[in-house]
Write a protein that holds these residues in place. Structure first.
Motif, PDB file in Angstrom:
ATOM      1  N   THR A 182       0.825  -1.203   0.000  1.00 37.81           N
ATOM      2  CA  THR A 182       0.000   0.000   0.000  1.00 37.81           C
ATOM      3  C   THR A 182       0.859   1.253   0.000  1.00 37.81           C
ATOM      4  N   ALA A 183       1.884   1.280   0.863  1.00 42.51           N
ATOM      5  CA  ALA A 183       2.764   2.453   0.927  1.00 42.51           C
ATOM      6  C   ALA A 183       3.464   2.698  -0.400  1.00 42.51           C
ATOM      7  N   CYS A 375      -1.666  11.764  -7.010  1.00 46.68           N
ATOM      8  CA  CYS A 375      -0.261  11.607  -6.634  1.00 46.68           C
ATOM      9  C   CYS A 375      -0.010  10.247  -5.986  1.00 46.68           C
ATOM     10  N   GLY A 376       0.102   9.231  -6.815  1.00 45.89           N
ATOM     11  CA  GLY A 376       0.359   7.885  -6.311  1.00 45.89           C
ATOM     12  C   GLY A 376       0.389   6.880  -7.443  1.00 45.89           C
ATOM     13  N   PHE A 377       1.002   5.733  -7.173  1.00 48.52           N
ATOM     14  CA  PHE A 377       1.062   4.652  -8.161  1.00 48.52           C
ATOM     15  C   PHE A 377      -0.115   3.691  -8.002  1.00 48.52           C
ATOM     16  N   ALA A 378      -1.266   4.206  -7.597  1.00 54.73           N
ATOM     17  CA  ALA A 378      -2.429   3.354  -7.319  1.00 54.73           C
ATOM     18  C   ALA A 378      -3.145   2.975  -8.606  1.00 54.73           C
ATOM     19  N   HIS A 379      -2.543   2.068  -9.358  1.00 51.84           N
ATOM     20  CA  HIS A 379      -3.174   1.576 -10.584  1.00 51.84           C
ATOM     21  C   HIS A 379      -2.789   0.119 -10.800  1.00 51.84           C
ATOM     22  N   VAL A 380      -3.489  -0.515 -11.711  1.00 51.61           N
ATOM     23  CA  VAL A 380      -3.342  -1.961 -11.920  1.00 51.61           C
ATOM     24  C   VAL A 380      -1.919  -2.332 -12.323  1.00 51.61           C
ATOM     25  N   GLY A 405      -2.979  -8.460  -2.671  1.00 43.24           N
ATOM     26  CA  GLY A 405      -2.677  -7.410  -3.640  1.00 43.24           C
ATOM     27  C   GLY A 405      -3.815  -6.441  -3.917  1.00 43.24           C
ATOM     28  N   PHE A 406      -5.007  -6.964  -4.215  1.00 37.43           N
ATOM     29  CA  PHE A 406      -6.116  -6.078  -4.578  1.00 37.43           C
ATOM     30  C   PHE A 406      -6.617  -5.272  -3.378  1.00 37.43           C
ATOM     31  N   ARG A 407      -6.502  -5.831  -2.175  1.00 37.84           N
ATOM     32  CA  ARG A 407      -6.837  -5.042  -0.988  1.00 37.84           C
ATOM     33  C   ARG A 407      -5.836  -3.892  -0.827  1.00 37.84           C
ATOM     34  N   ALA A 412      -4.447   1.772  -1.257  1.00 43.93           N
ATOM     35  CA  ALA A 412      -3.635   2.838  -1.844  1.00 43.93           C
ATOM     36  C   ALA A 412      -4.509   3.894  -2.508  1.00 43.93           C
ATOM     37  N   THR A 413      -5.560   3.446  -3.198  1.00 38.91           N
ATOM     38  CA  THR A 413      -6.484   4.384  -3.849  1.00 38.91           C
ATOM     39  C   THR A 413      -7.178   5.258  -2.811  1.00 38.91           C
TER      40      THR A 413
END
Length: 436
Positions: A182-183, A375-380, A405-407, A412-413
């Motif tokens: 998540t981080a 501002c984050g790498f929160a993508h598939v 992973g998906f949690r 993260a999102t």
């Protein structure tokens, strides 16, 4: 304080509540972690947006990044010449720009900043900063030494953050592994920060300061969301321990530059490959949805837009309102957040710049809040990268990493949204970072 600030403040409370509803073990949630995590975010936000001295610090950092970016483009201009000139720029020989070209104007700066970060590691500046934040997180939120160290390192670096806790990965609990993932996905790396600054600085001059503050705010947000979705039910081995970063120091500063540049080149290649693959696949999905939607529109007399980003935008629309984005801009910002989920933040930041330049956003706070939310790498794509990267270090934990992973992606999102809500709660027309 406007009504939008109050709405954002409501979002600061509502978004964690939604994460708690999605928790795997609601009764196991440590509300000390949640309270201190949100408290640290609000404290950082108050310092950045309200305290004049704090705002000046981030304006100074903004100028530093812009100066570094000017230095970073020296190699780009030498290699690509006229192709490296941004729109409207004129070269030393009087040549004019050919327009916006992402691969020759923005992406190469990643190599420079990767080398710079490697030098900061060699000079032992980066490990000191990482341990400073790690002690803050472990002392307030009672995290394990390993996960607090990894969370703090993500303020400065990206996927390589797992390396600083490599000796401890094998024995981590599932909750700790979720926090690690998540981080990584809720923050951005210093190596790509310059890329986003290049995309947005013409339309949002203080964007570097905003992105630096977003990285700082997102670290505790990532911990809060991961601990809400996957609470700690075991006993971490490094709980209460002061863990040192595990990294290999280069033999000399020249080797630090060389190896850093090589790492940056690999990262650059990975980003290019992801953009080529995911944008192509997204276009294919939109083509299929458009064909299906055209028939449905004919049957029912609808006038709906059928695309994946539009559907995801509808999902994120209520959350965008909770961020304090004015209703007239909320749908466009929601589409950007939805687009980031499948097409990476690079594309979303590019589209945000286009919206600002076209005057499509009616309120200045919409652009600022959107820049924090993205501002984050929160993508598939990054989910596969972070699971693969950590799994390569500890293959025996790959199953646990993939299961959570998906949690972690959801956490993260939500962490990115939480960071945007905190920024929205404090940002006003008088904020120094908005030129007030």
């Amino acid at each position: 304080m406007s009504i939008f600030n109050l709405v954002s403040l409501l979002g600061v409370i509502t978004i964690p509540a939604f994460a708690w509803l999605c928790s795997s073990h609601r009764r196991a949630v440590s509300f000390r972690v949640v309270a201190w995590g949100i408290g640290l975010q609000l404290l950082f936000g108050f310092f950045i947006f309200v305290v004049p001295w704090g705002g000046r610090v981030f304006l100074f950092l903004n100028r530093v990044v812009v100066r570094l970016l000017d230095s970073a483009t020296a190699g780009t201009r030498f290699l690509f010449g006229r192709l490296a000139l941004p729109p409207g720029a004129v070269g030393e020989g009087g040549e004019t720009s050919l327009g916006s070209i992402l691969i020759t104007q923005a992406l190469p700066t990643i190599v420079f900043f990767a080398a710079l970060i490697s030098v900061l590691y060699y000079l032992r500046i980066m490990p000191v900063l990482i341990r400073l934040f790690a002690r803050l997180f472990s002392g307030t939120m009672r995290l394990s030494g390993a996960e607090s160290l990894c969370a703090s390192s993500n303020i400065f670096v990206g996927v390589e953050s797992a390396l600083v806790v490599r000796p401890y990965l094998r024995d981590m609990t599932v909750s700790e592994l979720t926090t690690i993932l998540t981080a990584g996905m809720a923050t951005i790396a210093s190596t790509v920060l310059a890329l986003y600054v290049t995309l947005l600085r013409d339309v949002l001059p203080t964007i570097a300061g905003h992105l630096i503050s977003a990285s700082l705010l997102s670290a505790p947000a990532a911990v809060v969301m991961s601990k809400l979705l996957v609470p700690e039910t075991g006993k971490p081995k490094t709980l209460g321990l002061d863990v040192k970063p595990a990294y290999e120091r280069e033999e000399n500063i020249i080797m630090a530059v060389i190896n850093g540049a090589h790492s940056g080149l690999k990262l650059l290649g990975g980003i290019v490959a992801l953009l080529l693959a995911f944008l192509g696949l997204l276009a294919l999905v939109d083509l299929i949805l458009g064909w299906m939607g055209g028939n449905v529109n004919q049957w029912f007399g609808w006038n709906a837009q059928w695309s994946l980003s539009s559907f995801l935008g509808l999902i994120f629309y209520p959350f965008t309102l909770l961020l304090g984005v004015p209703p007239q801009d909320a749908l466009q910002v929601a589409r950007l957040i939805g687009e980031r989920t499948v097409a990476t933040e690079v594309v979303s930041y590019q589209h945000l710049a286009e919206l600002i330049k076209a005057g499509a956003l009616s309120h200045p706070r919409s652009a600022v809040v959107a820049s924090y939310a993205l501002c984050g790498f929160a993508h598939v794509a990054s989910l596969a990268i972070f699971i693969g990267g950590a799994g390569a270090l500890v293959p025996e934990r790959l199953r646990d990493l993939s299961r959570t992973g998906f949690r972690a992606l959801l956490a993260a999102t939500l962490a990115c949204l939480q960071t945007a809500a905190v920024a929205g709660a404090f940002v006003t027309g008088g904020s120094i970072l908005l030129g007030g």
